[in-house]
Design an enzyme around this catalytic site. Structure first.
Site, PDB file in Angstrom:
ATOM      1  N   TYR A  54       0.845  -1.200   0.000  1.00 58.42           N
ATOM      2  CA  TYR A  54       0.000   0.000   0.000  1.00 58.42           C
ATOM      3  C   TYR A  54       0.885   1.257   0.000  1.00 58.42           C
ATOM      4  CZ  TYR A  54      -2.818   3.825   1.592  1.00 58.42           C
ATOM      5  OH  TYR A  54      -3.398   5.064   1.694  1.00 58.42           O
ATOM      6  N   SER A  93      -2.657  14.114   7.642  1.00 57.07           N
ATOM      7  CA  SER A  93      -3.637  13.860   6.579  1.00 57.07           C
ATOM      8  C   SER A  93      -5.062  13.809   7.123  1.00 57.07           C
ATOM      9  CB  SER A  93      -3.301  12.526   5.918  1.00 57.07           C
ATOM     10  OG  SER A  93      -4.402  12.037   5.193  1.00 57.07           O
ATOM     11  N   TYR A 148      -8.847  17.051   2.449  1.00 56.17           N
ATOM     12  CA  TYR A 148      -9.592  16.588   1.273  1.00 56.17           C
ATOM     13  C   TYR A 148     -10.988  17.172   1.445  1.00 56.17           C
ATOM     14  CZ  TYR A 148      -6.319  12.803  -0.016  1.00 56.17           C
ATOM     15  OH  TYR A 148      -5.254  12.074  -0.428  1.00 56.17           O
ATOM     16  N   THR A 187      -5.404  19.228  -0.870  1.00 57.93           N
ATOM     17  CA  THR A 187      -4.984  18.294  -1.926  1.00 57.93           C
ATOM     18  C   THR A 187      -6.060  18.233  -2.999  1.00 57.93           C
ATOM     19  OG1 THR A 187      -3.648  17.014  -0.400  1.00 57.93           O
ATOM     20  CG2 THR A 187      -4.338  15.897  -2.409  1.00 57.93           C
ATOM     21  N   LYS A 214      -1.910  21.314  -3.052  1.00 56.14           N
ATOM     22  CA  LYS A 214      -1.032  20.204  -3.437  1.00 56.14           C
ATOM     23  C   LYS A 214      -1.656  19.362  -4.542  1.00 56.14           C
ATOM     24  CE  LYS A 214       0.710  15.941  -1.267  1.00 56.14           C
ATOM     25  NZ  LYS A 214      -0.425  15.048  -1.458  1.00 56.14           N
ATOM     26  N   HIS A 244       1.148  13.202  -6.469  1.00 56.54           N
ATOM     27  CA  HIS A 244       0.669  12.336  -5.380  1.00 56.54           C
ATOM     28  C   HIS A 244       1.537  11.073  -5.273  1.00 56.54           C
ATOM     29  CE1 HIS A 244      -3.138  12.207  -2.861  1.00 56.54           C
ATOM     30  NE2 HIS A 244      -2.591  11.054  -2.535  1.00 56.54           N
ATOM     31  N   ARG A 295       0.378   8.065  -7.308  1.00 55.07           N
ATOM     32  CA  ARG A 295      -0.705   7.205  -6.808  1.00 55.07           C
ATOM     33  C   ARG A 295      -2.066   7.565  -7.400  1.00 55.07           C
ATOM     34  NH1 ARG A 295       1.146   4.763  -2.092  1.00 55.07           N
ATOM     35  NH2 ARG A 295      -0.813   4.793  -0.943  1.00 55.07           N
ATOM     36  N   THR A 344       7.135  14.055  -4.806  1.00 51.22           N
ATOM     37  CA  THR A 344       7.055  12.870  -5.680  1.00 51.22           C
ATOM     38  C   THR A 344       8.432  12.399  -6.134  1.00 51.22           C
ATOM     39  OG1 THR A 344       4.825  13.399  -6.479  1.00 51.22           O
ATOM     40  CG2 THR A 344       6.103  11.829  -7.801  1.00 51.22           C
ATOM     41  N   GLY A 345       8.760  11.225  -5.656  1.00 48.44           N
ATOM     42  CA  GLY A 345       9.974  10.552  -6.133  1.00 48.44           C
ATOM     43  C   GLY A 345      11.227  10.839  -5.335  1.00 48.44           C
ATOM     44  N   ILE A 346      11.146  11.655  -4.284  1.00 47.29           N
ATOM     45  CA  ILE A 346      12.362  12.020  -3.539  1.00 47.29           C
ATOM     46  C   ILE A 346      12.832  10.833  -2.699  1.00 47.29           C
ATOM     47  CG2 ILE A 346      13.264  13.472  -1.662  1.00 47.29           C
ATOM     48  CD1 ILE A 346      11.445  15.719  -2.772  1.00 47.29           C
ATOM     49  N   MET A 347      14.038  10.388  -2.970  1.00 50.92           N
ATOM     50  CA  MET A 347      14.607   9.259  -2.236  1.00 50.92           C
ATOM     51  C   MET A 347      15.965   9.608  -1.630  1.00 50.92           C
ATOM     52  SD  MET A 347      12.658   6.503  -2.160  1.00 50.92           S
ATOM     53  CE  MET A 347      13.620   4.978  -2.186  1.00 50.92           C
ATOM     54  N   GLY A 405       7.224  11.623   1.189  1.00 48.92           N
ATOM     55  CA  GLY A 405       6.191  10.665   1.584  1.00 48.92           C
ATOM     56  C   GLY A 405       6.832   9.329   1.941  1.00 48.92           C
ATOM     57  N   ARG A 406       7.108   8.549   0.919  1.00 54.28           N
ATOM     58  CA  ARG A 406       7.636   7.202   1.182  1.00 54.28           C
ATOM     59  C   ARG A 406       8.965   7.230   1.928  1.00 54.28           C
ATOM     60  NH1 ARG A 406       5.472   7.334  -3.782  1.00 54.28           N
ATOM     61  NH2 ARG A 406       3.786   5.882  -4.316  1.00 54.28           N
TER      62      ARG A 406
HETATM   63  C1  LIG Z   1       1.050   5.570   1.753  1.00 55.43           C
HETATM   64  C2  LIG Z   1       0.734   6.940   1.268  1.00 55.43           C
HETATM   65  C3  LIG Z   1      -0.422   7.579   1.681  1.00 55.43           C
HETATM   66  C4  LIG Z   1      -0.716   8.869   1.236  1.00 55.43           C
HETATM   67  N1  LIG Z   1      -1.825   9.501   1.711  1.00 55.43           N
HETATM   68  C5  LIG Z   1      -2.057  10.793   1.359  1.00 55.43           C
HETATM   69  C6  LIG Z   1      -3.126  11.520   1.926  1.00 55.43           C
HETATM   70  O1  LIG Z   1      -3.865  11.015   2.761  1.00 55.43           O
HETATM   71  N2  LIG Z   1      -3.304  12.791   1.527  1.00 55.43           N
HETATM   72  C7  LIG Z   1      -2.500  13.403   0.594  1.00 55.43           C
HETATM   73  O2  LIG Z   1      -2.705  14.563   0.255  1.00 55.43           O
HETATM   74  N3  LIG Z   1      -1.458  12.738   0.044  1.00 55.43           N
HETATM   75  C8  LIG Z   1      -1.217  11.463   0.415  1.00 55.43           C
HETATM   76  N4  LIG Z   1      -0.142  10.791  -0.116  1.00 55.43           N
HETATM   77  C9  LIG Z   1       0.745  11.499  -1.065  1.00 55.43           C
HETATM   78  C10 LIG Z   1       1.874  12.198  -0.302  1.00 55.43           C
HETATM   79  O3  LIG Z   1       1.408  13.266   0.451  1.00 55.43           O
HETATM   80  C11 LIG Z   1       2.945  12.719  -1.275  1.00 55.43           C
HETATM   81  O4  LIG Z   1       2.346  13.538  -2.246  1.00 55.43           O
HETATM   82  C12 LIG Z   1       3.723  11.591  -1.970  1.00 55.43           C
HETATM   83  O5  LIG Z   1       3.959  10.530  -1.099  1.00 55.43           O
HETATM   84  C13 LIG Z   1       5.048  12.121  -2.509  1.00 55.43           C
HETATM   85  O6  LIG Z   1       5.737  11.133  -3.196  1.00 55.43           O
HETATM   86  P1  LIG Z   1       6.896  10.223  -2.527  1.00 55.43           P
HETATM   87  O7  LIG Z   1       6.197   9.162  -1.749  1.00 55.43           O
HETATM   88  O8  LIG Z   1       7.621   9.686  -3.706  1.00 55.43           O
HETATM   89  O9  LIG Z   1       7.725  11.130  -1.648  1.00 55.43           O
HETATM   90  C14 LIG Z   1       0.157   9.504   0.312  1.00 55.43           C
HETATM   91  C15 LIG Z   1       1.322   8.849  -0.098  1.00 55.43           C
HETATM   92  C16 LIG Z   1       1.616   7.591   0.362  1.00 55.43           C
HETATM   93  C17 LIG Z   1       2.891   6.924  -0.086  1.00 55.43           C
END
Ligand SMILES: Cc1cc2nc3c(=O)[nH]c(=O)nc-3n(C[C@H](O)[C@H](O)[C@H](O)COP(=O)(O)O)c2cc1C
Length: 412
Positions: A56, A138, A162, A188, A278, A302, A305, A334-337, A356-357
């Protein structure tokens, strides 16, 4: 015959070579110390987290192309250093939405965080507070607005919204966040409907995870996660009633595909603090938001996702910064590692980034300590990259420090 003259090693020659360090007794500390990169933390996370929860987090939508391209874009960066500068000390801080942050990154909003590790949002918020960076809670968080605020009283907290079908309930949340001291509302806008997270469908992912024959088999090598899960407060949403369907069903019931720019203007009026939007993915929308008077935008898909094959935020960055960077703060995720990814984004004009991740892998690898480790890794990488590039402050970073290999850079 060898001409090398040999001798018996003498005790005083050997002494400096033999340095027994005390073995680290905590298995968790050992595990985390060995992790030198976010990828290392990801590997530990995968070993320790049940498959449905790991997938997930790790997964994206459809063919997962958006995420792969975003990471590839960072990997294809070529840094151009300036030499012979005094970089004995570097300053990684800057002012973001009215307050100073210690690093150009914050913890992105993530839903269901206590499913990844029982310490969930509290681990993220307290680690962020300790590091001097913002934490974003969130709408789909699994710890309440007030509990996060109480756990990280001195930390900077933002609330991610949201828009719900039920506007009164959305606004009730916004009120609670304002009262609890959250200083920024992050709206978002890239989830009119849920993205197609195929791994979740294939795993039969439900919230909370159900104990089926398959999940039990998957649990056997991951006892710590299950012990934590079963012996702590049941998973519930910070702001929602209990739910027992799939994630996609939940998102579809919850989110409103009719939300427009007019609704955003309405939200703007309700919120006393700063507003950031966002999920911005085009220059035209960035212009509209600048005209609407928001304080910041986050170029983001996102984490791949939602819409698959979406624009790579890093590619969109230079033209957005050039056109509206003077009107509002341009943030990116997005994509930052790695810290190098963050430095590259800042050089191309991102005022701030969200991870995020990268933090969730740390969380799954070791709860609060794992999030601390993830931030420590990123901080070290940011500082060293700045020094190697010959810059002392984030403001000294400029587009000339970063080239992008031609094959993936149609816009540069
Ligand atoms: C497991 C997971 C759950 C997320 N849930 C939300 C959320 O509830 N609300 C939201 O705005 N973004 C959500 N996101 C997106 C993150 O805020 C963010 O935009 C994204 O993870 C950035 O990319 P990265 O994972 O490559 O850093 C989620 C991302 C992940 C990985």
């Amino acid at each position: 015959m060898s001409t090398v003259k040999r001798q018996w090693p003498k005790r005083h020659d050997l002494a400096p070579l033999v340095q027994f360090t005390r073995p680290e007794l905590s298995a968790k500390k050992r595990r985390l110390e060995k992790a030198l990169t976010i990828e290392d933390l990801r590997r530990v996370a995968k070993r320790r987290t049940p498959r449905a929860a790991f997938d997930y987090t790790d997964g994206a939508a459809d063919g997962e192309v958006s995420l792969a391209r975003a990471r590839e874009a960072f990997a294809d960066v070529e840094f151009v250093p300036s030499i012979l500068r005094d970089v004995s000390s570097v300053d990684t801080s800057r002012e973001v939405l009215g307050e100073r942050v210690a690093l150009p990154l914050g913890i992105a909003p993530t839903g269901f965080t206590r499913m990844m590790h029982t310490e969930g949002e509290i681990a993220g918020a307290t680690a962020a507070e300790a590091a001097g960076i913002p934490f974003v809670l969130s709408t789909m968080g699994t710890t309440s607005i007030e509990d996060v605020a109480a756990a990280a009283q001195g930390g900077r907290k933002w609330f991610q919204l949201y828009m719900w079908k039920d506007r009164d309930r959305s606004m009730a949340l916004v009120d609670r966040a304002a009262k609890a001291g959250y200083d920024t509302l992050l709206v978002t806008v890239d989830v009119p409907v849920a993205g197609a997270r195929l791994r979740d469908v294939r795993n039969g992912m439900t919230i909370p995870p159900r104990l089926s024959a398959r999940t039990v088999a998957n649990a056997i090598p991951r006892p710590a996660w299950w012990i934590n899960f079963l012996t702590t407060e049941p998973l519930a949403f910070a702001s929602l009633d209990s739910w027992s369907g799939t994630v996609a069903e939940l998102l579809d019931t919850m989110f409103d595909p009719t939300v427009t720019f007019e609704d955003l203007a309405w939200i703007r009026e309700q919120w006393p603090g700063k507003v950031s939007v966002k999920g911005v993915q085009s220059l035209a929308d960035a212009h509209r938001l600048a005209d609407a008077g928001v304080d910041a935008i986050v170029l983001s898909n996102h984490g791949g996702r939602q819409l698959d094959r979406a624009p790579v935020p890093f590619h969109l960055l230079p033209e957005v910064v050039k056109e509206i960077g003077g009107d509002l703060e341009v943030h990116l995720d997005t994509g930052i590692m790695s810290g190098q990814d963050i430095v590259a984004a800042v050089a191309h004009g991102a005022h701030f980034t969200l991870i995020g991740r990268a933090y969730l892998y740390g969380l799954m690898a070791g709860g609060r300590d794992g999030v601390d480790r993830a931030i420590e890794i990123l901080r070290g990488q940011i500082e060293r990259t700045m020094q190697l590039l010959g810059v002392r402050t984030l403001d000294e970073l400029e587009p000339g420090h970063v080239r992008v290999l031609q094959r993936v850079a149609p816009r540069f």
